[in-house]
Design a protein around this motif. Sequence first.
Motif, PDB file in Angstrom:
ATOM      1  N   LEU A 216       0.846  -1.196   0.000  1.00 58.09           N
ATOM      2  CA  LEU A 216       0.000   0.000   0.000  1.00 58.09           C
ATOM      3  C   LEU A 216       0.881   1.246   0.000  1.00 58.09           C
ATOM      4  O   LEU A 216       1.458   1.614   1.033  1.00 58.09           O
ATOM      5  N   PRO A 217       1.020   1.903  -1.148  1.00 58.77           N
ATOM      6  CA  PRO A 217       1.877   3.090  -1.247  1.00 58.77           C
ATOM      7  C   PRO A 217       1.558   4.132  -0.180  1.00 58.77           C
ATOM      8  O   PRO A 217       0.387   4.399   0.110  1.00 58.77           O
ATOM      9  N   GLY A 218       2.625   4.685   0.384  1.00 55.16           N
ATOM     10  CA  GLY A 218       2.468   5.689   1.428  1.00 55.16           C
ATOM     11  C   GLY A 218       2.589   5.140   2.826  1.00 55.16           C
ATOM     12  O   GLY A 218       2.812   5.898   3.782  1.00 55.16           O
ATOM     13  N   GLU A 219       2.441   3.825   2.971  1.00 52.03           N
ATOM     14  CA  GLU A 219       2.591   3.198   4.278  1.00 52.03           C
ATOM     15  C   GLU A 219       4.069   2.995   4.604  1.00 52.03           C
ATOM     16  O   GLU A 219       4.931   3.070   3.730  1.00 52.03           O
ATOM     17  N   LYS A 220       4.340   2.715   5.881  1.00 47.03           N
ATOM     18  CA  LYS A 220       5.709   2.425   6.293  1.00 47.03           C
ATOM     19  C   LYS A 220       6.130   1.070   5.734  1.00 47.03           C
ATOM     20  O   LYS A 220       5.312   0.287   5.277  1.00 47.03           O
ATOM     21  N   HIS A 221       7.415   0.789   5.814  1.00 44.01           N
ATOM     22  CA  HIS A 221       7.940  -0.448   5.253  1.00 44.01           C
ATOM     23  C   HIS A 221       7.210  -1.667   5.809  1.00 44.01           C
ATOM     24  O   HIS A 221       6.951  -1.772   6.996  1.00 44.01           O
ATOM     25  N   GLY A 222       6.895  -2.588   4.912  1.00 41.66           N
ATOM     26  CA  GLY A 222       6.255  -3.833   5.307  1.00 41.66           C
ATOM     27  C   GLY A 222       6.839  -4.986   4.530  1.00 41.66           C
ATOM     28  O   GLY A 222       7.816  -4.841   3.788  1.00 41.66           O
ATOM     29  N   CYS A 223       6.231  -6.164   4.669  1.00 37.40           N
ATOM     30  CA  CYS A 223       6.714  -7.362   3.983  1.00 37.40           C
ATOM     31  C   CYS A 223       6.465  -7.230   2.486  1.00 37.40           C
ATOM     32  O   CYS A 223       5.348  -6.906   2.056  1.00 37.40           O
ATOM     33  N   GLN A 224       7.467  -7.473   1.675  1.00 38.32           N
ATOM     34  CA  GLN A 224       7.347  -7.293   0.228  1.00 38.32           C
ATOM     35  C   GLN A 224       6.356  -8.283  -0.382  1.00 38.32           C
ATOM     36  O   GLN A 224       6.463  -9.486  -0.179  1.00 38.32           O
ATOM     37  N   PRO A 225       5.390  -7.806  -1.145  1.00 44.60           N
ATOM     38  CA  PRO A 225       4.507  -8.711  -1.890  1.00 44.60           C
ATOM     39  C   PRO A 225       5.302  -9.439  -2.976  1.00 44.60           C
ATOM     40  O   PRO A 225       6.345  -8.953  -3.428  1.00 44.60           O
ATOM     41  N   PRO A 226       4.825 -10.586  -3.426  1.00 48.22           N
ATOM     42  CA  PRO A 226       5.514 -11.306  -4.504  1.00 48.22           C
ATOM     43  C   PRO A 226       5.567 -10.479  -5.787  1.00 48.22           C
ATOM     44  O   PRO A 226       4.628  -9.748  -6.114  1.00 48.22           O
ATOM     45  N   LEU A 227       6.674 -10.618  -6.507  1.00 43.90           N
ATOM     46  CA  LEU A 227       6.887  -9.918  -7.770  1.00 43.90           C
ATOM     47  C   LEU A 227       7.257 -10.953  -8.828  1.00 43.90           C
ATOM     48  O   LEU A 227       8.162 -11.761  -8.616  1.00 43.90           O
ATOM     49  N   TYR A 228       6.569 -10.912  -9.971  1.00 42.38           N
ATOM     50  CA  TYR A 228       6.788 -11.899 -11.024  1.00 42.38           C
ATOM     51  C   TYR A 228       7.109 -11.208 -12.344  1.00 42.38           C
ATOM     52  O   TYR A 228       6.425 -10.250 -12.741  1.00 42.38           O
ATOM     53  N   PHE A 229       8.131 -11.724 -13.027  1.00 38.09           N
ATOM     54  CA  PHE A 229       8.497 -11.243 -14.357  1.00 38.09           C
ATOM     55  C   PHE A 229       8.190 -12.334 -15.376  1.00 38.09           C
ATOM     56  O   PHE A 229       8.521 -13.508 -15.157  1.00 38.09           O
ATOM     57  N   ALA A 230       7.608 -11.942 -16.510  1.00 35.67           N
ATOM     58  CA  ALA A 230       7.290 -12.917 -17.549  1.00 35.67           C
ATOM     59  C   ALA A 230       8.538 -13.443 -18.240  1.00 35.67           C
ATOM     60  O   ALA A 230       8.510 -14.523 -18.832  1.00 35.67           O
ATOM     61  N   ALA A 231       9.629 -12.690 -18.197  1.00 36.97           N
ATOM     62  CA  ALA A 231      10.876 -13.094 -18.844  1.00 36.97           C
ATOM     63  C   ALA A 231      12.017 -12.292 -18.240  1.00 36.97           C
ATOM     64  O   ALA A 231      11.800 -11.418 -17.391  1.00 36.97           O
ATOM     65  N   ASP A 232      13.236 -12.585 -18.686  1.00 41.77           N
ATOM     66  CA  ASP A 232      14.396 -11.870 -18.157  1.00 41.77           C
ATOM     67  C   ASP A 232      15.412 -11.577 -19.254  1.00 41.77           C
ATOM     68  O   ASP A 232      16.610 -11.525 -19.011  1.00 41.77           O
TER      69      ASP A 232
END
Length: 376
Positions: A216-232
């Motif tokens: 949630l943008p604007g909140e203090k640091h929290g646990c990172q949500p998963p991030l997925y890339f379709a390719a690299d």
Amino acid sequence: MRFRFKQPLSLSSLRPPQSSSSLHSIPKQSSFGIAFDIDGVILRGQRPIANSPKALKRLYDESGALKFPFLFLTNGGGFPESKRASELSNLLNVKILPSQVVQGHSPFRTLLNRFENELIVATGKGVPAEVMSEYGFKRVLSLDEYASYFDHIDPVAHYKGWTSTKASNWPRNSPKSVSCPNVISEKVKAAFVVSDPVDWGRNIQVLCDILTSGGLPGEKHGCQPPLYFAADDLQYQAAFPSERLGMGAFRIALESIFNRIHNKSLEYTCFGKPNPFVFRNAETILKEIQKSSCQRDAIEENAEQGSHSFKTLYMIGDNPLVDVKGAHLAGSPWFSILTRTGVFRQKENHAEYPAHLVVDTVEEAVEFILKREAAS
């Protein structure tokens, strides 16, 4: 902590839905299948390379019926497989089905059970939110749509010649039982880079806001949500004469900035070639294409002999670090063919990831395959 490859949850869940118009019958089961890369092999931008349409037509009979199973295995994307198949059919003058198009983001289907009813953000060129919605995700916003809910989240937005608006049909393609979230108060549960981002500045800013805050943008640091890339892919061949920066370059930029502003390293998962899982999945799909294309006598013959397996699967690509490396990691029965029409242009084979065969064009590659298979 970094994650390069994602292992499958289910191979069957990755198969694109079959078109209502089935593939034409093949007199007997083929002992081989072919996977073509698109950019730099078949197309450069929106234009066919050399005689690529002619090469593909050799895989059909005079009536337009498919003789040999093949598919397109690309790290590109941004549009639903059905739309890409229609586009390829028009450009190449042959009938391409959605089941023959495997894009970098196709494996995102395997994550549906985890995020189907969660708020997620998708970014990239094309229609990333529509892609995810077609896969079954019910509460997805594009990154531009998501950013439009937060005033001043993009500090240079007023200098840009385009605007972003809130989604008008939110939630997309969802039953009334699916709740409409309050975007400015609900946490994003995952972020997906579906295709090459268009506005790197906005994407990096908003993704950093989501990932460093715990969703949630604007909140203090929290646990990172998963991030997925379709390719690299670091680079790929497009219409411009020299290679263009790909999703891998964007990932490097995002990771570098995230790691400078956050006390923990960015965590992410990359799909796409050269992940060997992508090649195993391609083999499964080619078997399905073969199965749906066989005449009854061939099916009965195969039933007596056991399940069909290909003796050889050919990967035709232009990028040694992606196409050839992936085929080698996947192992037997993959055979790598490198063309000189894209990223790779050298006279000699690639030093680090040498292909089984180097040719000038995809037409030469198809000629080699048909002669080799006829001889065997």
